[in-house]
Scaffold this active site. Sequence first.
Site, PDB file in Angstrom:
ATOM      1  N   CYS A 262       0.798  -1.228   0.000  1.00 43.42           N
ATOM      2  CA  CYS A 262       0.000   0.000   0.000  1.00 43.42           C
ATOM      3  C   CYS A 262       0.829   1.276   0.000  1.00 43.42           C
ATOM      4  O   CYS A 262       0.550   2.205  -0.755  1.00 43.42           O
ATOM      5  CB  CYS A 262      -0.986   0.012   1.162  1.00 43.42           C
TER       6      CYS A 262
ATOM      7  N   HIS B 255      -2.230   1.384   7.071  1.00 43.32           N
ATOM      8  CA  HIS B 255      -2.579   1.453   5.660  1.00 43.32           C
ATOM      9  C   HIS B 255      -2.543   2.912   5.212  1.00 43.32           C
ATOM     10  O   HIS B 255      -2.872   3.824   5.982  1.00 43.32           O
ATOM     11  CB  HIS B 255      -3.973   0.861   5.424  1.00 43.32           C
TER      12      HIS B 255
ATOM     13  N   ASP C 217      -7.721   4.211  -3.872  1.00 36.86           N
ATOM     14  CA  ASP C 217      -6.924   3.172  -3.213  1.00 36.86           C
ATOM     15  C   ASP C 217      -6.560   2.087  -4.218  1.00 36.86           C
ATOM     16  O   ASP C 217      -7.380   1.252  -4.579  1.00 36.86           O
ATOM     17  CB  ASP C 217      -7.698   2.569  -2.036  1.00 36.86           C
TER      18      ASP C 217
END
Length: 270
Positions: free
Chosen positions: A71, A108, A125
Amino acid sequence: MIDRNAVAAYLDRIGGEPPAVVDAAALRRLHRAHLTAVPFENLSIHLGEAVSLDPDALVDKLVRRHRGGFCYELNGAFALLLEALGCRVTRVAARVFDGDQLTPPFDHLALVARPVDGSGPWLVDVGFGRHSVYPLHFAERAEQHDPGGQFTLVERDHGDVDVLLNGTAQYRVERRERTLADFVPACWWHATSPDSHFRRGPVCSRLTADGRVSLSGRRLTVTGVGGRAEHDLAGDDDALVAYREHFGIDLAAPPAVAPGDRREARTSAA
């Protein structure tokens, strides 16, 4: 900020046409293109490579070396591209739901993007594995329909927002703007700690035209309109071929896999 040459190379990497302006439609195209071209992967951890969040290192890895990342790397790099194209991007921290529990802060990295057409804000995302194919409207509280499922954003205390997929909470986003440097300690922990699930085994996964392809350890899984098919690869040579053919990753040697470990690694930061 990345320069024009890097922007052109990045767009070529994801197969995206240079948009005249980054409006909501262009943001949707770029988001999906990134998910289909750049895999979520933790191979660096199992190849003995350093994981760096330096902007030049991110562009070098994803664009020039045709790799992926997890991420912090994927959303970190995508933010640079969107900003270079004129989009306003806010980096936000999230805590991932592990059952009913939340993981620690900075577990995250997600993005909130505001295109030049004034639409949004959009929750962007490209670094959570299985998630929305297109950006989610960050201010919308009704159910949002996406090829990845039914998403709902729910207000929580202190202005935080829970992201639910098909009724199950995925992660909790805080609204405070962060810098990429804020995520360096968490990134280091995930890359080095024996308690990090990323160290359990290598995983590589990307969106396809009609589903997803994933290589977890030595198990290759392909899902699509025809259903789900999976099989264990025979050895290192087959793994190298799979990385190259399914993910465009050309390795000299495959990442190590613990004997008998066929677990499907989680494609998220926690």
